[in-house]
Motif scaffolding. Structure first.
Motif, short mmCIF file in Angstrom:
data_model
loop_
_atom_site.label_atom_id
_atom_site.label_comp_id
_atom_site.label_asym_id
_atom_site.label_seq_id
_atom_site.Cartn_x
_atom_site.Cartn_y
_atom_site.Cartn_z
N VAL A 168 0.86 -1.18 0.00
CA VAL A 168 0.00 0.00 0.00
C VAL A 168 0.90 1.23 0.00
O VAL A 168 1.83 1.33 0.81
N GLY A 169 0.66 2.15 -0.92
CA GLY A 169 1.49 3.34 -0.97
C GLY A 169 1.08 4.25 -2.10
O GLY A 169 0.14 3.96 -2.85
N THR A 170 1.78 5.37 -2.23
CA THR A 170 1.52 6.29 -3.34
C THR A 170 1.95 5.62 -4.65
O THR A 170 2.76 4.68 -4.63
N PRO A 171 1.44 6.10 -5.78
CA PRO A 171 1.90 5.54 -7.06
C PRO A 171 3.42 5.56 -7.20
O PRO A 171 4.02 4.58 -7.67
N LEU A 172 4.06 6.65 -6.78
CA LEU A 172 5.51 6.74 -6.89
C LEU A 172 6.20 5.71 -6.01
O LEU A 172 7.21 5.11 -6.41
N GLU A 173 5.67 5.47 -4.81
CA GLU A 173 6.28 4.48 -3.91
C GLU A 173 6.24 3.09 -4.51
O GLU A 173 7.23 2.35 -4.45
N LEU A 174 5.10 2.72 -5.10
CA LEU A 174 5.00 1.38 -5.69
C LEU A 174 5.87 1.25 -6.93
O LEU A 174 6.43 0.18 -7.20
N TYR A 175 5.98 2.34 -7.69
CA TYR A 175 6.81 2.30 -8.90
C TYR A 175 8.30 2.34 -8.55
O TYR A 175 9.10 1.58 -9.11
N ASP A 176 8.66 3.19 -7.62
CA ASP A 176 10.07 3.46 -7.34
C ASP A 176 10.68 2.51 -6.31
O ASP A 176 11.85 2.15 -6.40
N THR A 177 9.88 2.10 -5.32
CA THR A 177 10.39 1.22 -4.26
C THR A 177 9.41 0.08 -4.01
O THR A 177 8.79 -0.01 -2.94
N PRO A 178 9.24 -0.82 -4.98
CA PRO A 178 8.32 -1.95 -4.80
C PRO A 178 8.79 -2.87 -3.68
O PRO A 178 9.99 -3.09 -3.51
N ASN A 179 7.83 -3.41 -2.92
CA ASN A 179 8.16 -4.27 -1.79
C ASN A 179 8.70 -5.63 -2.21
O ASN A 179 9.44 -6.26 -1.46
N LYS A 231 19.26 2.72 -12.95
CA LYS A 231 18.74 2.34 -11.63
C LYS A 231 18.50 0.85 -11.61
O LYS A 231 18.06 0.27 -12.62
N MET A 232 18.78 0.21 -10.46
CA MET A 232 18.58 -1.23 -10.33
C MET A 232 17.82 -1.54 -9.04
O MET A 232 17.90 -0.80 -8.06
N HIS A 233 17.06 -2.64 -9.09
CA HIS A 233 16.33 -3.14 -7.92
C HIS A 233 16.84 -4.55 -7.62
O HIS A 233 17.13 -5.33 -8.53
N PHE A 234 16.95 -4.88 -6.33
CA PHE A 234 17.46 -6.19 -5.92
C PHE A 234 16.41 -6.92 -5.09
O PHE A 234 15.77 -6.32 -4.22
N PHE A 235 16.26 -8.23 -5.36
CA PHE A 235 15.26 -9.03 -4.67
C PHE A 235 15.87 -10.34 -4.17
O PHE A 235 16.68 -10.97 -4.87
N ASP A 236 15.48 -10.74 -2.96
CA ASP A 236 15.89 -12.02 -2.41
C ASP A 236 15.26 -13.13 -3.24
O ASP A 236 14.06 -13.10 -3.52
N ARG A 237 16.06 -14.10 -3.63
CA ARG A 237 15.54 -15.15 -4.51
C ARG A 237 14.53 -16.06 -3.83
O ARG A 237 13.63 -16.59 -4.47
N GLU A 238 14.70 -16.27 -2.53
CA GLU A 238 13.82 -17.18 -1.80
C GLU A 238 12.51 -16.50 -1.42
O GLU A 238 11.42 -17.01 -1.71
N THR A 239 12.59 -15.34 -0.78
CA THR A 239 11.38 -14.66 -0.30
C THR A 239 10.73 -13.78 -1.37
O THR A 239 9.56 -13.43 -1.25
N GLU A 240 11.51 -13.40 -2.40
CA GLU A 240 11.10 -12.47 -3.46
C GLU A 240 10.86 -11.05 -2.94
O GLU A 240 10.35 -10.20 -3.67
N ASN A 241 11.26 -10.79 -1.70
CA ASN A 241 11.13 -9.44 -1.14
C ASN A 241 12.29 -8.57 -1.60
O ASN A 241 13.39 -9.06 -1.89
N ALA A 242 12.07 -7.25 -1.64
CA ALA A 242 13.11 -6.31 -2.03
C ALA A 242 14.24 -6.33 -1.00
O ALA A 242 13.99 -6.46 0.21
N ILE A 243 15.47 -6.22 -1.49
CA ILE A 243 16.64 -6.11 -0.61
C ILE A 243 16.94 -4.64 -0.43
O ILE A 243 17.26 -3.94 -1.39
N ARG A 244 16.81 -4.18 0.81
CA ARG A 244 17.10 -2.78 1.10
C ARG A 244 17.91 -2.69 2.38
O ARG A 244 17.80 -3.54 3.26
N LYS A 245 18.69 -1.64 2.48
CA LYS A 245 19.44 -1.37 3.68
C LYS A 245 19.58 0.13 3.83
O LYS A 245 19.81 0.83 2.84
N GLU A 246 19.42 0.60 5.06
CA GLU A 246 19.55 2.03 5.29
C GLU A 246 20.95 2.49 4.91
O GLU A 246 21.94 1.81 5.21
N ALA A 247 21.02 3.64 4.23
CA ALA A 247 22.33 4.18 3.81
C ALA A 247 23.18 4.47 5.04
O ALA A 247 22.69 4.84 6.10
N LYS A 248 24.50 4.28 4.86
CA LYS A 248 25.44 4.55 5.96
C LYS A 248 25.51 6.04 6.25
O LYS A 248 25.35 6.86 5.38
#
Length: 357
Positions: free
Chosen positions: A216-227, A340-357
Motif C-alpha cells: 500500500v502506498g503512493t503511485p511513486l512508492e509502488l513504482y520506485d520502491t516496490p516491496n 537504476k537497479m532493484h534487488f530481490f531475495d531469490r527465496e522470499t522475493e522481497n526487495a533487498i534494502r538497507k539504510e544508507a550509511k
C-alpha cells in the motif's frame, strides 16, 4: 466527512475457498484509493464487501468510526458504479439519474436541482431527454456516475468502470473521474486490473495478489520502491526486466554479462556476498552508451521513445525503452548501462534494502 477503515477483513466462501486474507486499510476523508491486481486477486470481492453486496467472513468495517460490518447495503450511504453501467433502457437519462431519489420520495424540485447539477458537472445537460441507447459508451458511464452523484453518498465505489470502453474513451473518462474527485472532494474506492489507471488516478494504491495485500502506498512508492517481485513486475509498462545474478567481487555476474556496482549498492548487498539474487531493471532505466551489450531482436518506434527487445549475454531476454527515435535492426548490438537497479531475495522475493550509511 467520510473515513473508512477495513480491519483484518477475510472472505471465506461456503466451499472453504478463501478469497481475501487479512485485509487492512484506513481510507482518509476525500482520498481516492485504487485497488489493483490481476483477475481473481480479490479486489472486486473486497469492494463488494465494503458495499454490503458480500458478507464479511471475519474482521470489521467502520465508516466514520461506526461499525457497519453487518449493516445492509441500503444503509451504508455508499454509491457503486459498475462496469456494465446498469442503466434502465426504457427511461430517459434524466429519469435514470433521478431514479434512486424518486424511490426515496424526495421533493421533485430537490430532485430536479440535484439532477441538473450532476448533469452540468458531467457535461450531460444536452443528453437528459435521450435514452441510454442513443449515447456512446463513455456518455453512459458518465450517466452511471451522475446517478451516484445525485445521491450525495459518503463513499463512491467504482468496480472496473472503464473496462468496456476503447482506449481513447478510457483515457478521456479517466480524466473525468479525476476532475469529479477534485470537484466533489469525495472519498472513493476504485477497482481495476489496469496499472495505468492505478498510477494516474490514485492518491494511494493497494496492490493485491491471490487475496493478499502486497503493498500500500503512493503511485511513486509502488513504482520506485516496490516491496517485492510481484509489485515490481505488475506496476510499470513495459514490465520490469528480471535476471538471476550472483553478487561477488563487488559486481553482479549473470549468464554472459557483468554489472558494476556503486559503493552504496555494494553496501546494500553486503549480506548476499557469494549468493544468487534477482536483479530488476525497468526498461526506462536503461540508457545508451555503457559496458552492457544488447543483441537486438526487434525495434519498436513510439515517437519520443524506442522499445528495443533483445538478448543480454546468454539468452537473457531484455526490453530497453530508449529515448528518441532509433533505427536498430535485428542482429545489431547496442551498448547500454543501467541508471537504476532493484534487488530481490531469490527465496522470499522481497526487495533487498538497507539504510544508507
Amino acid at each position: 466527512m467520510a473515513e473508512l477503515s477495513l480491519q483484518h477483513i477475510d472472505k471465506i466462501y461456503d466451499n472453504n475457498v478463501q478469497a481475501v486474507f487479512d485485509f487492512n486499510l484506513d481510507v482518509k476523508d476525500g482520498e481516492l484509493i485504487v485497488l489493483v491486481g490481476p483477475s481473481g486477486c480479490g479486489k472486486s470481492t473486497t469492494l463488494r464487501m465494503v458495499a454490503g453486496l458480500e458478507d464479511i467472513s471475519r474482521g470489521k468495517l467502520f465508516l466514520d468510526g461506526k461499525d457497519i460490518t453487518q449493516a445492509p447495503a441500503k444503509d451504508r450511504d455508499m454509491a457503486m458504479v459498475f462496469q456494465n453501467y446498469a442503466l434502465y433502457g426504457h427511461m430517459t437519462i434524466y429519469e435514470n439519474m433521478a431514479f434512486s431519489l424518486t424511490l426515496r420520495n424526495e421533493n421533485p424540485n430537490v430532485i430536479h436541482k440535484k439532477v441538473l447539477a450532476a448533469a452540468e458537472i458531467l457535461d450531460l445537460t444536452a443528453q437528459l431527454n435521450k435514452k441510454p441507447s442513443q449515447l456512446s459508451g463513455g456518455q453512459r458511464q458518465r450517466v452511471a456516475m451522475g446517478r451516484s452523484i445525485v445521491r450525495n453518498p459518503k463513499v463512491f465505489l467504482f468496480d472496473e468502470p472503464l473496462s468496456n470502453l476503447d482506449a481513447k474513451l478510457r483515457s478521456a473518462t479517466r480524466r473525468e473521474i479525476l476532475l469529479l474527485h477534485k470537484r466533489l472532494d469525495a472519498t472513493m474506492l476504485y477497482v481495476t486490473h489496469d496499472q495505468t489507471e492505478a498510477l494516474t488516478l490514485a492518491n494511494r494504491i493497494v496492490c493485491m495478489s491471490m487475496g493478499h495485500v502486497q503493498q500500500v502506498g503512493t503511485p511513486l512508492e509502488l513504482y520506485d520502491t516496490p516491496n517485492n517481485k510481484f509489485v515490481a513486475s505488475f506496476i510499470g509498462l513495459p514490465p520490469m526486466n528480471m535476471f538471476d545474478v550472483q553478487f561477488r567481487d563487488g559486481a553482479l555476474h549473470g549468464k554472459g554479462f557483468e554489472v558494476a556496482l556503486s559503493d552504496e549498492q555494494k553496501y546494500t548487498l553486503a549480506d548476499y556476498n557469494g549468493k544468487t539474487i534477482t536483479l530488476g531493471v525497468r526498461p526506462e532505466d536503461i540508457a545508451e552508451e555503457g559496458d552492457i551489450s544488447i543483441h537486438v531482436a526487434t525495434n519498436e518506434n513510439l515517437g519520443m521513445n524506442t522499445l528495443v527487445h533483445g538478448d543480454m549475454g546468454e539468452g537473457n531476454r531484455i526490453t530497453a525503452k530508449l529515448r528518441g527515435w532509433a533505427n536498430y535492426r535485428r542482429g545489431d548490438n547496442v551498448k547500454v548501462h543501467f541508471t537504476k537497479m532493484h534487488f530481490f531475495d531469490r527465496e522470499t522475493e522481497n526487495a533487498i534494502r538497507k539504510e544508507a550509511k
